[in-house]
Design a protein around this motif. Structure first.
Motif, PDB file in Angstrom:
ATOM      1  N   PHE A   1       0.782  -1.193  -0.141  1.00 52.41           N
ATOM      2  CA  PHE A   1      -0.269  -0.085  -0.788  1.00 52.41           C
ATOM      3  C   PHE A   1       0.589   1.369   0.165  1.00 52.41           C
ATOM      4  CE2 PHE A   1      -2.923   3.275   1.748  1.00 52.41           C
ATOM      5  CZ  PHE A   1      -3.917   3.133   0.889  1.00 52.41           C
ATOM      6  N   ARG A   2       1.448   1.108   0.638  1.00 52.89           N
ATOM      7  CA  ARG A   2       2.967   2.257   0.376  1.00 52.89           C
ATOM      8  C   ARG A   2       3.239   2.363  -0.353  1.00 52.89           C
ATOM      9  NH1 ARG A   2       8.546   4.144   1.584  1.00 52.89           N
ATOM     10  NH2 ARG A   2       8.362   5.495   2.768  1.00 52.89           N
ATOM     11  N   LYS A   3       3.965   1.569  -1.310  1.00 52.18           N
ATOM     12  CA  LYS A   3       4.532   2.014  -2.547  1.00 52.18           C
ATOM     13  C   LYS A   3       3.314   2.302  -3.522  1.00 52.18           C
ATOM     14  CE  LYS A   3       7.336  -0.850  -3.106  1.00 52.18           C
ATOM     15  NZ  LYS A   3       8.597  -0.256  -3.864  1.00 52.18           N
TER      16      LYS A   3
ATOM     17  N   ILE B   1      -4.159  15.659  -3.307  1.00 48.17           N
ATOM     18  CA  ILE B   1      -3.370  15.509  -1.540  1.00 48.17           C
ATOM     19  C   ILE B   1      -3.796  13.967  -1.714  1.00 48.17           C
ATOM     20  CG2 ILE B   1      -4.849  16.469   0.592  1.00 48.17           C
ATOM     21  CD1 ILE B   1      -5.121  19.156  -0.797  1.00 48.17           C
ATOM     22  N   ALA B   2      -3.571  13.609  -0.628  1.00 50.34           N
ATOM     23  CA  ALA B   2      -3.771  12.168  -0.346  1.00 50.34           C
ATOM     24  C   ALA B   2      -4.042  12.161   1.237  1.00 50.34           C
ATOM     25  CB  ALA B   2      -2.955  11.113  -0.205  1.00 50.34           C
ATOM     26  N   ILE B   3      -5.263  11.510   1.507  1.00 49.63           N
ATOM     27  CA  ILE B   3      -5.904  11.736   3.021  1.00 49.63           C
ATOM     28  C   ILE B   3      -5.652  10.295   2.536  1.00 49.63           C
ATOM     29  CG2 ILE B   3      -7.958  12.048   4.463  1.00 49.63           C
ATOM     30  CD1 ILE B   3      -9.417  14.451   2.563  1.00 49.63           C
ATOM     31  N   LEU B   4      -4.962  10.154   4.014  1.00 51.64           N
ATOM     32  CA  LEU B   4      -4.606   8.438   4.889  1.00 51.64           C
ATOM     33  C   LEU B   4      -5.226   8.725   5.663  1.00 51.64           C
ATOM     34  CD1 LEU B   4      -0.855   8.690   3.348  1.00 51.64           C
ATOM     35  CD2 LEU B   4      -2.578   7.668   2.444  1.00 51.64           C
ATOM     36  N   LEU B   5      -6.126   6.775   5.958  1.00 48.00           N
ATOM     37  CA  LEU B   5      -6.741   6.674   7.286  1.00 48.00           C
ATOM     38  C   LEU B   5      -6.315   5.298   7.439  1.00 48.00           C
ATOM     39  CD1 LEU B   5     -10.713   8.093   5.676  1.00 48.00           C
ATOM     40  CD2 LEU B   5      -9.131   9.309   7.421  1.00 48.00           C
ATOM     41  N   THR B   6      -6.370   4.794   8.886  1.00 49.81           N
ATOM     42  CA  THR B   6      -6.068   3.616   9.496  1.00 49.81           C
ATOM     43  C   THR B   6      -6.508   3.309  10.487  1.00 49.81           C
ATOM     44  OG1 THR B   6      -3.612   3.788   8.809  1.00 49.81           O
ATOM     45  CG2 THR B   6      -4.306   1.706  10.211  1.00 49.81           C
TER      46      THR B   6
ATOM     47  N   LEU C   1      -8.214   3.958  -2.524  1.00 48.64           N
ATOM     48  CA  LEU C   1      -7.180   3.141  -3.266  1.00 48.64           C
ATOM     49  C   LEU C   1      -7.485   2.315  -1.590  1.00 48.64           C
ATOM     50  CD1 LEU C   1      -3.637   4.524  -3.483  1.00 48.64           C
ATOM     51  CD2 LEU C   1      -5.465   3.829  -5.226  1.00 48.64           C
ATOM     52  N   SER C   2      -7.926   0.922  -1.755  1.00 50.13           N
ATOM     53  CA  SER C   2      -8.261   0.115  -0.579  1.00 50.13           C
ATOM     54  C   SER C   2      -7.068  -0.248  -0.447  1.00 50.13           C
ATOM     55  CB  SER C   2      -9.554  -0.946  -0.731  1.00 50.13           C
ATOM     56  OG  SER C   2     -10.909  -0.270  -1.066  1.00 50.13           O
ATOM     57  N   PHE C   3      -7.029  -1.567   1.189  1.00 51.40           N
ATOM     58  CA  PHE C   3      -5.704  -1.818   1.785  1.00 51.40           C
ATOM     59  C   PHE C   3      -5.634  -3.198   1.015  1.00 51.40           C
ATOM     60  CE2 PHE C   3      -4.116  -4.321   5.614  1.00 51.40           C
ATOM     61  CZ  PHE C   3      -2.629  -3.773   5.619  1.00 51.40           C
ATOM     62  N   ASP C   4      -6.694  -3.583   0.389  1.00 57.21           N
ATOM     63  CA  ASP C   4      -7.006  -4.999  -0.921  1.00 57.21           C
ATOM     64  C   ASP C   4      -6.272  -4.901  -2.364  1.00 57.21           C
ATOM     65  OD1 ASP C   4      -9.044  -3.443  -1.756  1.00 57.21           O
ATOM     66  OD2 ASP C   4     -10.587  -4.601  -1.016  1.00 57.21           O
ATOM     67  N   GLY C   5      -5.986  -3.806  -2.210  1.00 60.99           N
ATOM     68  CA  GLY C   5      -5.116  -3.267  -3.553  1.00 60.99           C
ATOM     69  C   GLY C   5      -6.674  -2.611  -5.146  1.00 60.99           C
TER      70      GLY C   5
ATOM     71  N   VAL D   1      -7.149   0.027   5.888  1.00 59.05           N
ATOM     72  CA  VAL D   1      -5.869   1.163   5.793  1.00 59.05           C
ATOM     73  C   VAL D   1      -6.700   1.991   4.081  1.00 59.05           C
ATOM     74  CG1 VAL D   1      -3.790   2.477   4.827  1.00 59.05           C
ATOM     75  CG2 VAL D   1      -3.890   0.128   6.737  1.00 59.05           C
ATOM     76  N   ARG D   2      -7.218   3.245   4.220  1.00 60.88           N
ATOM     77  CA  ARG D   2      -7.554   3.868   3.454  1.00 60.88           C
ATOM     78  C   ARG D   2      -7.018   4.960   2.671  1.00 60.88           C
ATOM     79  NH1 ARG D   2     -12.922   2.994   3.218  1.00 60.88           N
ATOM     80  NH2 ARG D   2     -13.689   0.081   3.539  1.00 60.88           N
ATOM     81  N   ALA D   3      -6.821   4.994   1.752  1.00 59.97           N
ATOM     82  CA  ALA D   3      -6.827   6.828   1.126  1.00 59.97           C
ATOM     83  C   ALA D   3      -7.230   7.315  -0.214  1.00 59.97           C
ATOM     84  CB  ALA D   3      -4.986   5.979   0.114  1.00 59.97           C
ATOM     85  N   ILE D   4      -7.613   8.388   0.586  1.00 61.09           N
ATOM     86  CA  ILE D   4      -8.491   8.996  -0.731  1.00 61.09           C
ATOM     87  C   ILE D   4      -7.716  10.044  -1.390  1.00 61.09           C
ATOM     88  CG2 ILE D   4     -10.540  10.634  -0.181  1.00 61.09           C
ATOM     89  CD1 ILE D   4     -10.839   9.667   2.250  1.00 61.09           C
ATOM     90  N   LEU D   5      -7.245  10.362  -2.608  1.00 66.67           N
ATOM     91  CA  LEU D   5      -6.525  11.119  -3.459  1.00 66.67           C
ATOM     92  C   LEU D   5      -7.490  11.903  -4.152  1.00 66.67           C
ATOM     93  CD1 LEU D   5      -4.145   8.449  -5.003  1.00 66.67           C
ATOM     94  CD2 LEU D   5      -3.877   8.977  -2.952  1.00 66.67           C
TER      95      LEU D   5
END
Length: 748
Positions: free
Chosen positions: A622-624, A681-686, A715-719, A742-746
């Motif tokens: 996910f980080r990559k 912008i990326a909003i990251l949630l865990t 982006l979802s944690f499952d790819g 984990v989520r990412a909102i771009l």
């Protein structure tokens, strides 16, 4: 600049006079409190640049609307006058960061060398019988100059004046404080405490932020903020601190481009907090002049504590002698280390290749991605002995390196870059004594039973550089780790053979950087140098910084807020207990993720535990996908948690060698917001809890992007990922996050 004597200030400028009358009208209550020896909790709201003086009540105010000060004088001239700092306030909300329950404290303290060359003469403002001031105003600045004189110190008859200058520009957020002195002849000034900001206070809901590791938060600072550390070091890796209240705070920064040796300290003083900086100076006789050639900046700011950190970022990325280039454009740092996501370290064997290599290869296979391996104890001598004599290596070391590299593992071996073992090193007798940092009494500095070297000495530089060259060229490693270079503090060296000024001053930082530059010459553009700790002065000569010692409660990404997009951090302590406590494992790893750090520094044994290994593999992947934000982007001034989601407590074993378990407070859902260089912008949630969490918040995307967002991608944690166009300015998020999701909102 035109100088106005105190008795002429009211008539000097009609605009100042009129603004003084308006200000006086709003200060009747404030003046009464000042006359009673207290400062009001609220100060007037002000906007224009102005200078106001009232000699009858012996107080002076100056400010630029955002950052404002009130100083008062009490007592009779020639009989022990005192100058007090009554108020530091933000003119936009009137909040005063100086407590009304004030204790009498000096604003400075000087330590001179006595005439016998051995004793120390400490002088502070309480020795002065008289305090005067002069003030000045131009179109773009105001300035107050305070002078202490007539010192009641028989041994210091040569001290004529000490001068404090506070200057505020209209276009700057804060103020510049400088201290000077006027003496007869020349004297050795060994150290100076300046500024001393006494009687600071914020509500119990406030906090103090100190640059220890990633950053340390002290909530309710009047009761809890008790810390000091020497700079430059891991435990004070930047020259700034923040006192944060409700909706804003107070920034104190030393804008010293040379990175001189100093100590930052904060101490509780009963009902108040006291902040102090000690400057360690070169022990060279000097005439009258400035104590330092750099200012202390005191500023009020609005927003979260991250807004305060951005004041230092704006200065450090352009003002420090170490100012780094953006990682995206820094070709001196190999691309592979920028793209690295996970590190491992073998903590259960003796470094023998026959045992280490299979374990690391198994870890790499389970990770399903490249990783970096930090190889300790590859040398025959026991750990922390015989330094700097590391060779010969243990059997199979070179073959092990090649085998790991074929498996997709980058190999970075350990060497110590600071210390000598004078008891057991074979080379000590020939060169060791000439390399040592020497105390004032001639004794040597000792750490962990080892002797501290002076970075200015050519012999030690050459010794470490030759070690690095052998590891890189003969053994074929991907880099070298120099232990303690970015973590351990500067020390005063009094060895006259070294050629640097004795004691403190400017010399340590350039000497350390020159030493690392000598080692860096051995790199070939594909290899790296890394170290323990993230002292900012190593920027530009160290490629990656190990944050192992930044494992504690109340950590915040202060370092990331300043150097995000410019420096690489990695690693922290994980213990075997983390592998059986999934909440501890997830919270430690996720904190690194949100701070922008490379993950892990994990023992390969983690592969034996399905849940943590699965989570690591997923988070690394996910980080990559987010390198544009977490590696090359900037951490924004946005919340680090989610409204309506309560925080909770997790049990952490902080270090492997102590079984003690600490209770650590973490958000229920951790949040961070990063901006890439393209403006997106990326909003990251865990979700840090083992139960689903409902997350709801609004985000003014148009305000942050500078235009209406046209696309949102989740982006979802499952790819998986989902994108859709937007027609509204404010993004509304409302969803359930599964356990440890984990989520990412771009937003673009």
């Amino acid at each position: 600049m035109k100088i106005f004597p105190t008795t002429q200030i009211i008539g000097a400028n009609i605009r100042t006079f009129l603004s003084s009358l308006l200000l006086f009208a709003g200060l009747v209550d404030g003046l009464s409190a000042a006359d009673a020896g207290q400062s009001p909790l609220k100060m007037p709201l002000v906007n224009p640049l102005r200078l106001f003086l009232d000699e009858k009540s012996d107080w002076v105010e100056l400010g630029n609307g955002r950052t404002n000060f009130r100083f008062s004088r009490n007592g009779a001239a020639h009989h022990g006058q005192r100058l007090s700092l009554d108020a530091i306030w933000d003119g936009t909300d009137g909040v005063n960061y100086v407590s009304p329950k004030r204790k009498e404290e000096s604003l400075w303290r000087l330590a001179f060398l006595e005439d016998d060359g051995r004793g120390r003469l400490d002088i502070d403002s309480h020795f002065a019988k008289r305090v005067d001031w002069r003030c000045a105003q131009t179109d773009d600045a105001v300035e107050a100059r305070f002078e202490w004189s007539e010192f009641a110190a028989p041994k210091a008859a040569w001290l004529r004046k000490v001068i404090l200058t506070v200057r505020i520009r209209a276009q700057d957020a804060g103020s510049e404080w400088r201290l000077g002195f006027d003496i007869e002849g020349k004297r050795v000034l060994r150290s100076a405490d300046f500024p001393i900001l006494p009687n600071l206070s914020v509500p119990a809901e406030g906090a103090f932020y100190f640059p220890n590791g990633w950053g340390k938060e002290y909530r309710n600072p009047v009761a809890t903020a008790n810390y000091c550390a020497d700079y430059p070091s891991e435990f004070c890796n930047m020259q700034c601190s923040l006192l944060h209240g409700l909706g804003g705070g107070l920034y104190v920064g030393l804008h010293d481009p040379s990175g001189s040796h100093k100590r930052l300290a904060v101490n509780p003083g009963g009902s108040v907090t006291i902040f102090k900086t000690t400057h360690y100076l070169a022990e060279t006789p000097v005439p009258s002049g400035a104590v330092t050639d750099y200012p202390c900046v005191v500023a009020c700011y609005r927003g979260s504590w991250i807004s305060g950190a951005k004041i230092y970022r704006r200065w450090a990325l352009g003002g420090g002698s170490w100012a780094p280039s953006p990682l995206s454009k820094n070709t001196a740092i190999p691309q592979w280390i920028k793209e690295m996501d996970v590190w491992c370290v073998d903590g259960t064997t003796d470094g023998q290749a026959s045992r280490v290599v299979p374990r690391v290869q198994r870890f790499r296979e389970a990770l399903q991605a490249p990783c970096a391996f930090h190889w300790y104890c590859w040398h025959r001598n026991p750990f922390d002995t015989q330094y700097p004599d590391f060779f010969p290596a243990k059997d199979g070391f070179m073959e092990g390196i090649r085998s790991l590299q074929k498996s997709g593992v980058r190999v970075i071996p350990y060497i110590n870059g600071r210390c000598y073992d004078k008891q057991r090193s074979a080379s000590w007798r020939e060169e060791g004594p000439d390399c040592c940092a020497q105390k004032l009494d001639g004794d040597l500095y000792s750490e962990f039973g080892l002797t501290v070297m002076c970075p200015s000495t050519a012999l030690f530089r050459q010794r470490i550089a030759s070690l690095a060259e052998r590891l890189l060229n003969e053994c074929g490693t991907d880099g070298v780790y120099l232990d303690q270079v970015g973590s351990s503090p500067a020390v005063g060296c009094y060895n006259p053979k070294h050629g640097h000024p004795l004691g403190g001053g400017h010399w340590w930082t350039p000497s350390l950087r020159e030493y690392v530059a000598e080692v860096r010459k051995k790199l070939d553009g594909k290899t790296i140098l890394c170290t323990e700790g993230a002292s900012e002065i190593c920027a530009g000569c160290i490629d990656a910084c190990l944050m192992c010692n930044s494992t504690a409660d109340r950590l915040v990404p202060l370092y990331s807020a300043v150097y995000g997009g410019f420096r690489i951090t990695f690693g922290r302590y994980f213990t075997p207990s983390d592998f059986t406590n999934i909440e501890a494992f997830v919270s430690k790893l996720s904190q690194m993720f949100h701070f922008g750090a490379q993950l892990g520094w994990l023992d390969p044994k983690v592969v034996e535990f399905e849940k943590p290994m699965t989570y690591l593999r997923g988070l690394a992947a996910f980080r990559k996908r987010l390198h544009a934000y977490l590696v090359c982007g900037e951490l924004l001034d946005e919340p680090l948690d989610c409204p309506g989601v309560p925080s909770h407590q997790v049990k952490w074993q902080l270090v492997p060698w102590e079984p003690k378990i600490a209770t650590v407070d973490v958000p229920g859902v951790m949040r961070s917001t990063w901006r890439a260089e393209d403006g997106s912008i990326a909003i990251l949630l865990t979700n840090l809890r083992g139960t689903p969490q409902r997350v709801r918040f609004s985000y003014d995307a148009e305000k942050k992007l500078g235009h209406k967002p046209c696309m949102a991608t989740i982006l979802s944690f499952d790819g998986n990922s989902a994108s859709h166009s937007l027609d509204q300015s404010v993004w509304e998020f409302d969803d359930d996050l599964p356990p440890y999701d984990v989520r990412a909102i771009l937003l673009k």
